[in-house]
Enzyme design. Structure first.
Site, PDB file in Angstrom:
ATOM      1  N   LYS A 178      -9.706  43.120  -6.501  1.00  0.00           N
ATOM      2  CA  LYS A 178      -8.462  43.485  -5.881  1.00  0.00           C
ATOM      3  C   LYS A 178      -7.681  42.109  -5.447  1.00  0.00           C
ATOM      4  CE  LYS A 178      -7.107  44.186  -1.405  1.00  0.00           C
ATOM      5  NZ  LYS A 178      -5.856  43.381  -1.694  1.00  0.00           N
ATOM      6  N   GLU A 253     -16.879  34.201   1.973  1.00  0.00           N
ATOM      7  CA  GLU A 253     -16.347  32.795   1.996  1.00  0.00           C
ATOM      8  C   GLU A 253     -15.248  32.844   3.122  1.00  0.00           C
ATOM      9  OE1 GLU A 253     -14.402  30.206   2.140  1.00  0.00           O
ATOM     10  OE2 GLU A 253     -13.766  29.521   0.354  1.00  0.00           O
ATOM     11  N   CYS A 287      -9.189  27.007   2.407  1.00  0.00           N
ATOM     12  CA  CYS A 287     -10.327  27.358   3.079  1.00  0.00           C
ATOM     13  C   CYS A 287     -11.043  26.129   3.816  1.00  0.00           C
ATOM     14  CB  CYS A 287     -11.006  28.427   2.511  1.00  0.00           C
ATOM     15  SG  CYS A 287     -11.373  27.721   1.000  1.00  0.00           S
ATOM     16  N   GLU A 385      -8.506  29.057  12.774  1.00  0.00           N
ATOM     17  CA  GLU A 385      -7.995  28.549  11.517  1.00  0.00           C
ATOM     18  C   GLU A 385      -6.449  28.963  11.576  1.00  0.00           C
ATOM     19  OE1 GLU A 385      -9.094  30.800   7.966  1.00  0.00           O
ATOM     20  OE2 GLU A 385      -9.553  28.911   7.102  1.00  0.00           O
TER      21      GLU A 385
HETATM   22  P1  NAI Z   1      -7.039  38.795   4.710  1.00  0.00           P
HETATM   23  O1  NAI Z   1      -8.473  38.280   5.229  1.00  0.00           O
HETATM   24  O2  NAI Z   1      -6.645  39.754   5.704  1.00  0.00           O
HETATM   25  O3  NAI Z   1      -6.833  38.891   3.349  1.00  0.00           O
HETATM   26  C1  NAI Z   1      -7.671  38.571   2.270  1.00  0.00           C
HETATM   27  C2  NAI Z   1      -8.064  39.814   1.414  1.00  0.00           C
HETATM   28  O4  NAI Z   1      -8.625  40.572   2.004  1.00  0.00           O
HETATM   29  C3  NAI Z   1      -6.738  40.305   0.687  1.00  0.00           C
HETATM   30  O5  NAI Z   1      -7.152  40.652  -0.776  1.00  0.00           O
HETATM   31  C4  NAI Z   1      -6.474  41.461   1.507  1.00  0.00           C
HETATM   32  O6  NAI Z   1      -5.716  42.621   1.146  1.00  0.00           O
HETATM   33  C5  NAI Z   1      -7.967  41.828   1.778  1.00  0.00           C
HETATM   34  N1  NAI Z   1      -8.153  42.741   3.166  1.00  0.00           N
HETATM   35  C6  NAI Z   1      -7.680  42.564   4.268  1.00  0.00           C
HETATM   36  N2  NAI Z   1      -7.974  43.644   5.133  1.00  0.00           N
HETATM   37  C7  NAI Z   1      -9.101  44.178   4.457  1.00  0.00           C
HETATM   38  C8  NAI Z   1      -9.823  45.473   4.741  1.00  0.00           C
HETATM   39  N3  NAI Z   1      -9.762  45.824   6.055  1.00  0.00           N
HETATM   40  N4  NAI Z   1     -10.771  45.772   3.953  1.00  0.00           N
HETATM   41  C9  NAI Z   1     -10.871  45.005   2.690  1.00  0.00           C
HETATM   42  N5  NAI Z   1     -10.142  44.101   2.359  1.00  0.00           N
HETATM   43  C10 NAI Z   1      -9.182  43.687   3.050  1.00  0.00           C
HETATM   44  O7  NAI Z   1      -6.245  37.534   5.056  1.00  0.00           O
HETATM   45  P2  NAI Z   1      -4.641  37.413   5.357  1.00  0.00           P
HETATM   46  O8  NAI Z   1      -4.445  38.261   6.301  1.00  0.00           O
HETATM   47  O9  NAI Z   1      -3.921  37.173   4.109  1.00  0.00           O
HETATM   48  O10 NAI Z   1      -4.553  35.824   6.323  1.00  0.00           O
HETATM   49  C11 NAI Z   1      -4.669  35.785   7.718  1.00  0.00           C
HETATM   50  C12 NAI Z   1      -5.569  34.610   8.020  1.00  0.00           C
HETATM   51  O11 NAI Z   1      -6.827  34.724   7.211  1.00  0.00           O
HETATM   52  C13 NAI Z   1      -4.836  33.079   7.503  1.00  0.00           C
HETATM   53  O12 NAI Z   1      -4.230  32.871   8.334  1.00  0.00           O
HETATM   54  C14 NAI Z   1      -6.186  32.448   7.314  1.00  0.00           C
HETATM   55  O13 NAI Z   1      -6.566  31.880   8.499  1.00  0.00           O
HETATM   56  C15 NAI Z   1      -7.305  33.408   6.934  1.00  0.00           C
HETATM   57  N6  NAI Z   1      -7.296  33.299   5.414  1.00  0.00           N
HETATM   58  C16 NAI Z   1      -8.469  32.555   5.193  1.00  0.00           C
HETATM   59  C17 NAI Z   1      -8.528  32.382   3.565  1.00  0.00           C
HETATM   60  C18 NAI Z   1      -9.825  31.575   3.086  1.00  0.00           C
HETATM   61  O14 NAI Z   1      -9.833  31.258   1.783  1.00  0.00           O
HETATM   62  N7  NAI Z   1     -10.799  31.279   3.803  1.00  0.00           N
HETATM   63  C19 NAI Z   1      -7.846  32.953   2.647  1.00  0.00           C
HETATM   64  C20 NAI Z   1      -6.699  33.839   3.186  1.00  0.00           C
HETATM   65  C21 NAI Z   1      -6.695  33.900   4.594  1.00  0.00           C
END
Ligand code: NAI
Ligand code: MG
Length: 489
Positions: A178, A253, A287, A385
Site C-alpha cells: 500500500k 522503520e 526519516c 520529528e
Molecule cells: P503515516 O505514518 O500516517 O503514514 C505512513 C503510511 O502509513 C501511509 O501509507 C499511510 O496511509 C499508512 N497509515 C496511516 N495510518 C495507518 C493505520 N492506522 N494503519 C495502517 N497504515 C496506516 O505518516 P503521515 O501521516 O504521512 O506523516 C505524519 C508524520 O509521520 C510526518 O510528519 C513524519 O514525522 C512522520 N513520517 C515519518 C516517515 C519516515 O520515513 N520515518 C515517513 C512519513 C511520515
C-alpha cells in the site's frame, strides 16, 4: 473533477482494477495545489481481494517454487525497464511529491539498483549444515515467510516500494503493497510492467487508499504473515498492536530526530555544507534527517552564522526546474504541520534563518529552510520529528556532553559525527545509540549496507543481506543416519 480526469487503477491479481465500491481519491501536485490524477480509494474488500490473490500465488507455489534464478531474472528485467523509463518516472515522482527533479533522478537510479541487487542476491540465499554431535545430517533451510503486507510513506515513494518489494520477491514471498495516499503514482506506473517482466498474477498486488481504510485492514489481516512498515511512530505502534492477534512478523522503520555532531576540529566549510545537506535534502522530509545539529561551543556562533548565510541562498522553486534545490512539501497537511513547528520554534528558541513561508512564491506548499539556534534539547522542536526543513542547532561543551545530548531522544535511527580526530570520532561512533552512523558525511545510503533503527525508531533491518533475511524463515531439518533410530521405548 471533469470526466477527462487522469484516473489510475490499482493492481490486484495481475489485473488493473478500480475499488469495488467505485470510490476515488484526488492526487495533487504540491507545487500548484492542483489535482493531477485520481487513484482508487480502496477499503477492506479490496484489501481482502489482494491478500487472497497473494495467498493463492504463494500457496500454489506459483512464486515460491520458481527457481531462485528465475526470480532473479525477473527482478533484473524489472530493473532494466525502470532504467529505460527513468526520465518519465523521475518527472512523475517530482511532480507528485514535490521533490526537486535532480533528486528524483537519483532516486530512480537507486530504485533500479535495488531491484538489481536483490535480483543478484536471490541465488545467494543458502542454508547451513548444523554441526550436531549425532550421526545425522542437520540442516538449516531458508524459506520465504509467506504473504508480506507492506505499507510505505510518501517521501521516497518508488524507492520505498523497491526497498520493500525487491527483497521480499527475491526471498520468494508474495506481496500486498500500500503506497502512501499522497504519492501513489510512480508505483502504479511500475505495476503496468509486472506482467511484461514475467511476474505471475497475484505475486505483487498494489492497493491504493488511506491509512485507516486500506492500511489498517492489511495490517490486521489474518492471512498476512509479515508486515513491513515505514512511517510515523504513532502508526508504527498501531501496526505492532494489530500484529498481536495472529503473531505476524513485523519490521518497523519509524524515523527519528537524528543528531549531526560537529567538533571544532572538523573541516569548517565541509561541516557547514554537511549540516545543511543533512537536514534540508528532500525538503527535510527524510526519516534520517540530521535535525538536531550539535556544535562545539568554541565554533558555535560562527557555525550558526555560516549555516544561516548559506541557507538563505538555497534555491526554492518549482520541482521540475533543474536549478531548484528545494521544492514544496508533499501536502497541505504536512505544510501546516511544519508551519506550526516553525511558529512553536519562535517561542522555544532563537530564529537564525527562515521561519515562514517564502515571499513571492504564489501557490504551493513551500516553506523556508529554517534554522533555530540556542535550542535546548528538551524543547519540543528538538524532540519531535518535524519532517520538514527545520533545523535545531544545539551547543555542547565537550565530547561527553555531545554524546549525552545526542542519545537523549526516544529515537535512534541515525547520527553523524564530524571531526579530523579519528580516535575521538570513533569513540563517539561507539557511544551513539543509533542504527546508522556516518563520519564526516551524512545521508548517503547504499543498498549494500544495512538500514534501520535502535530504540523507538523501530526494529529490523532493510537493504543488503539483512533486508532479505527479514523475509525468510529458518527450517531445521534433521536426517537420521543410524539404521537403528535411537529411542527409549
Ligand atoms: P503515516 O505514518 O500516517 O503514514 C505512513 C503510511 O502509513 C501511509 O501509507 C499511510 O496511509 C499508512 N497509515 C496511516 N495510518 C495507518 C493505520 N492506522 N494503519 C495502517 N497504515 C496506516 O505518516 P503521515 O501521516 O504521512 O506523516 C505524519 C508524520 O509521520 C510526518 O510528519 C513524519 O514525522 C512522520 N513520517 C515519518 C516517515 C519516515 O520515513 N520515518 C515517513 C512519513 C511520515
Ligand atoms: Mg498519518
Amino acid at each position: 473533477m471533469g470526466t477527462d480526469m487522469n484516473r489510475y487503477r490499482m493492481h490486484i491479481n495481475g489485473e488493473s482494477v478500480e475499488a469495488r465500491r467505485g470510490a476515488w481519491f484526488p492526487v495533487y501536485d504540491p507545487s500548484t495545489e492542483e489535482i493531477i490524477a485520481e487513484a482508487p480509494d480502496a477499503d477492506e474488500n479490496d484489501v481482502n481481494r489482494a491478500v487472497q490473490a497473494a495467498r493463492a500465488a504463494f500457496d500454489s507455489g506459483a512464486w515460491p517454487q520458481t527457481t531462485a534464478q528465475e526470480r532473479g531474472r525477473i527482478l533484473l528485467r524489472l530493473a532494466e525497464r525502470i532504467r529505460k523509463e527513468s526520465a518519465m518516472l523521475a518527472e512523475l515522482e517530482s511532480r507528485n511529491s514535490g521533490k526537486p527533479i535532480v533528486e528524483a533522478e537519483y532516486d530512480m537510479a537507486d530504485v533500479a539498483t535495488c531491484f538489481e541487487y536483490y535480483g543478484g542476491l536471490a541465488t545467494k540465499v543458502a542454508g547451513y549444515v548444523n554441526p550436531v554431535p549425532d550421526n545425522a545430517l542437520s540442516l538449516s533451510l531458508k524459506e520465504p515467510v509467506g504473504v508480506a503486507g507492506q505499507i510505505i510513506p510518501w517521501n521516497y515513494p518508488l524507492l520505498m516500494a523497491a526497498w520493500k518489494l525487491a527483497p521480499a520477491l527475491a526471498a520468494g514471498c508474495t506481496c500486498v503493497l500500500k503506497p502512501a495516499e499522497q504519492a501513489p503514482l510512480t508505483v502504479l506506473e511500475m505495476a503496468r510492467w509486472f506482467a511484461d517482466v514475467g511476474l505471475p498474477p497475484g505475486v505483487v498486488n498494489i492497493v491504493t487508499g488511506f491509512g485507516e481504510t486500506a492500511g489498517a485492514p492489511l495490517a490486521r489481516h489474518p492471512e498476512v504473515n509479515k508486515i513491513a512498515f515505514t512511517g510515523s511512530a504513532a502508526v508504527g505502534k498501531l501496526i505492532l498492536k494489530s500484529a498481536v492477534d495472529t503473531i505476524k512478523r513485523v519490521t518497523l522503520e519509524l524515523g527519528g530526530k537524528s543528531p549531526n555532531i560537529f567538533f571544532a576540529d572538523a573541516d569548517f566549510e565541509a561541516a557547514i555544507d554537511g549540516a545543511l545537506f543533512g537536514v534540508f535534502i528532500n525538503q527535510g522530509e527524510v526519516c534520517s534527517a540530521g535535525s538536531r545539529i550539535l556544535v562545539e561551543r568554541s565554533i558555535y556562533s560562527r557555525f550558526v552564522e555560516g549555516m544561516a548565510e548559506k541557507a538563505k541562498r538555497i534555491k526554492l522553486g518549482a520541482p521540475l526546474v533543474r536549478e531548484t534545490k528545494m521544492g514544496p512539501l508533499v501536502s497541505k497537511e504536512q505544510y501546516e504541520r511544519v508551519r506550526a513547528f516553525q511558529e512553536l520554534g519562535k517561542r522555544e528558541a532563537k530564529l537564525a534563518a527562515g521561519g515562514g513561508r517564502p515571499a513571492g512564491m504564489g501557490k504551493g506548499y513551500y516553506v523556508e529552510p529554517t534554522i533555530f539556534c540556542n535550542v535546548d534539547n528538551s524543547a519540543r522542536i528538538a524532540r519531535e520529528e518535524i519532517f520538514g526543513p527545520v533545523a535545531t542547532v544545539i551547543p555542547f561543551n565537550d565530547e561527553a556532553e555531545a554524546v549525552r545530548i545526542a542519545n537523549d531522544t526516544p529515537y535512534g535511527l541515525a547520527a553523524a559525527v564530524w571531526s579530523r580526530d579519528i580516535f575521538k570520532a570513533f569513540r563517539v561512533v561507539k557511544a551513539l545509540r543509533a542504527g546508522i552512523v556516518w563520519v564526516n558525511h551524512m545521508q548517503p545510503t547504499y543498498v549494500e549496507a544495512p538500514w534501520g533503527g535502535y530504540k523507538q525508531s523501530g526494529f529490523g533491518r532493510e537493504l543488503g543481506p539483512w533486508g532479505i533475511e527479514e523475509y525468510l524463515e529458518t527450517k531445521q531439518v534433521h536426517i537420521n543416519l543410524n539404521e537403528q533410530p535411537i529411542g527409549w521405548y
